[in-house]
Design an enzyme around this catalytic site. Structure first.
Site, PDB file in Angstrom:
ATOM      1  N   GLU A  42      -9.030  11.644  12.456  1.00 33.47           N
ATOM      2  CA  GLU A  42      -8.120  10.313  13.071  1.00 33.47           C
ATOM      3  C   GLU A  42      -7.309  10.681  13.985  1.00 33.47           C
ATOM      4  O   GLU A  42      -6.363  11.410  14.027  1.00 33.47           O
ATOM      5  CB  GLU A  42      -7.633   9.705  11.794  1.00 33.47           C
ATOM      6  CG  GLU A  42      -6.577   8.691  11.905  1.00 33.47           C
ATOM      7  CD  GLU A  42      -6.085   8.051  10.906  1.00 33.47           C
ATOM      8  OE1 GLU A  42      -5.700   6.625  10.673  1.00 33.47           O
ATOM      9  OE2 GLU A  42      -6.375   8.432   9.663  1.00 33.47           O
ATOM     10  N   LYS A  70       0.928  -1.076   0.127  1.00 31.91           N
ATOM     11  CA  LYS A  70      -0.061   0.009   0.033  1.00 31.91           C
ATOM     12  C   LYS A  70       0.984   1.200   0.023  1.00 31.91           C
ATOM     13  O   LYS A  70       1.808   1.392   0.693  1.00 31.91           O
ATOM     14  CB  LYS A  70      -1.028  -0.036   1.257  1.00 31.91           C
ATOM     15  CG  LYS A  70      -1.873   1.368   1.289  1.00 31.91           C
ATOM     16  CD  LYS A  70      -2.391   1.417   2.567  1.00 31.91           C
ATOM     17  CE  LYS A  70      -3.132   2.858   2.797  1.00 31.91           C
ATOM     18  NZ  LYS A  70      -3.745   3.016   3.812  1.00 31.91           N
TER      19      LYS A  70
END
Length: 401
Positions: free
Chosen positions: A201, A146
């Site tokens: 977040e 990723k």
């Protein structure tokens, strides 16, 4: 010298709280605390290339106590690449208030007095899609699971940033998130440089021996129509691409936290969380510290950068990002937060953010890239994320992304 002001018992409204805000003020508001600090007692530019940032931070807190500050607290911003320059500040005074009172219904976003002189994208939409295609090829060649590819919009304002309106809009529209504003050295004292944002977040929170993290990865747009909005949320929960992207993040977070905690409470799968513009896959993880002397900053440095903003494996992903992106991320996708004299603190992932310097704004947003990512859809995702912050600016003009 003073430092801590006694916490207020009464919950304040956003408007009441922001009356304290000045050009040299720092802000960090979360679901657990409303922190406002004023002035600068001590500050330091440092980096973590040789692992010295934690020692430098501890030295600042010791120096602050020696100078007479009561219960000194450290504010800081760590860049995306921890080997680059971070900024640490001990304020002259601060107060930690309860969570702000917010209206039951979110008010419409306030309009600011700011107008745009010009704007530019880096890269533009076509260039961003090309960068996604190129990094997908790099990932296959280098066996990277990723990465995260970002883009920026640069805006020149005709006047100084309307900070009060921006903060009010962010606080109203981000009740479950992390709103922050940290003045930076440089610029006019009446209009200092500023790093600010409204992140959904949590990187890490440490309160006593309790550690909490809340990684997000996997995103879908929200819609005004309830049926379309629900379908978007359900589609995200069923998306193999987004679930795989989220799993990479959780696996790495658990690996790191296991070095500090004997046991972790990890849900079986992600849940949904949302902002005004986006749905996210979210997993809330908690644990108890094995060593109670470990500080929130130490945990933040161990966690950062997570796969949510960088990728896996971390170093190859970071190198691929820096070789492919057309700009230096700086503080974007870094970590921003606070650490007190007892080691407690809270650090957010520095996303949905802007860097302001003398009537110029740089806003950044990224998207997670895994095998199967579609460049056009990743472009759309970054556009949706950029609009979250652009809307908070309260600008009268539209911005094309």
């Amino acid at each position: 010298m003073t430092s801590r002001i006694d916490d207020q018992v009464r919950h304040a409204t956003i408007e009441e709280w922001l009356k304290q805000y000045q050009a040299d003020s720092s802000v960090f508001a979360s679901p657990t605390i409303s922190l406002m600090a004023h002035g600068t007692a001590l500050e330091r530019h440092t980096h973590n290339a040789q692992g010295q940032l934690l020692t430098d931070a501890q030295t600042l807190l010791v120096q602050a106590a020696q100078q007479g500050l009561d219960a000194p607290l450290l504010l800081g911003i760590i860049p995306f690449n921890p080997a680059r320059e971070a900024y640490l500040r001990v304020p002259k005074e601060y107060r930690r208030d309860p969570v702000l009172l917010r209206p039951v219904q979110r008010p419409p976003l306030a309009k600011s007095g700011n107008t745009i002189a010009n704007q530019s994208l880096l890269p533009d939409g076509e260039g961003y899609e090309d960068s996604v295609s190129r990094i997908l090829a790099t990932m296959r060649e280098q066996n990277i699971s990723k990465t995260v590819m970002a883009r920026t919009v640069t805006i020149t304002l005709n006047e100084a940033l309307d900070r009060q309106t921006v903060l009010s809009n962010m606080l109203h529209s981000n009740p479950a998130g992390y709103t922050y504003a940290l003045p930076l050295p440089g610029g006019n004292p009446q209009d200092p440089d500023l790093f600010f944002g409204a992140s959904p977040e949590l990187l890490v929170r440490r309160q006593g021996d309790l550690v909490t993290v809340n990684p997000l990865a996997g995103t879908a747009p929200r819609f005004a129509d309830p049926q379309r909005d629900q379908a978007s949320a359900e589609g995200l929960m069923a998306s193999s691409k987004d679930l795989r992207e989220h799993a990479y993040v959780i696996q790495d977070v658990v690996r790191i936290l296991s070095q500090f905690c004997d046991s972790l409470d990890v849900p079986d799968g992600p849940s949904l969380t949302s902002t005004a513009n986006l749905w996210h896959l979210s997993t809330r993880i908690s644990g108890r510290l094995r060593d109670a002397s470990v500080t929130s900053l130490e945990l933040a440095l161990a966690m950062h950068p997570t796969p949510a903003v960088c990728g896996l494996p971390t170093q190859p992903a970071m190198q691929a990002i820096e070789a492919t992106e057309a700009f230096d991320r700086g503080y974007f996708a870094g970590a921003i937060g606070w650490n007190d004299h007892e080691g407690n603190g809270e650090w957010a992932v520095a996303i949905r953010c802007g860097h302001y310097t003398q009537q110029g704004l740089t806003l950044s947003a990224g998207a997670g890239i895994v095998d199967g990512s579609v460049p056009a859809l990743e472009r759309q995702e970054t556009g949706n994320k950029l609009m979250t912050l652009i809307n908070s600016l309260g600008l009268a003009q539209n911005i094309t992304l």
